[in-house]
Scaffold this motif. Sequence first.
Motif: not given
Length: 168
Positions: A92, A96, A132, A134-135, A138-139
């Motif tokens: 992770q 990031r 990519r 999205t945040d 990804e979470r």
Amino acid sequence: MIGLLKFWREALIVVLLLALAGQQVRVAGEKSAHQKTKADNAEVLRVLADKTLKAYQAVVAEDDARKAAVAALDEKHTKELNHEKRKLETLQSDVRAGRVGLRINAKCPAPTGTGVPQAPGATSVVDAGGPRLTDAAERDYFSLRAGIETARQQIAGLQDYVRGVCLK
């Protein structure tokens, strides 16, 4: 006969003394038998106490072995789970920081008659960066991976517990 009658008191005393002696012999025999019964009962109680102690010690030893097996399984699976969590945290942080990218297998369907067709000579705009997640996605991805790994370790731990402790 008259001479014998003179000594009836003495004869009665002798008979009574003989009866008393016989009674004392009988009482002594009963005391001896009672002492033997007490000794036999004490031996039976000692044997029972020994067997009970051995059975108790066996139960305690088995319980200690089960506890040790459970502790070993718990330690093993906790270590594995912590290792997997560290790997996931490293992945992770690498994602990031941009050192590693997530690969997503995705397909874009070709436009069907309702979409906007591309002109034959149209030029496309080059994105500044690659595609990519999205945040939030990804979470969610990393939360799902962590949950899957936790569930996998819990299932493996329970299977080992059943095989190693319950079925023995």
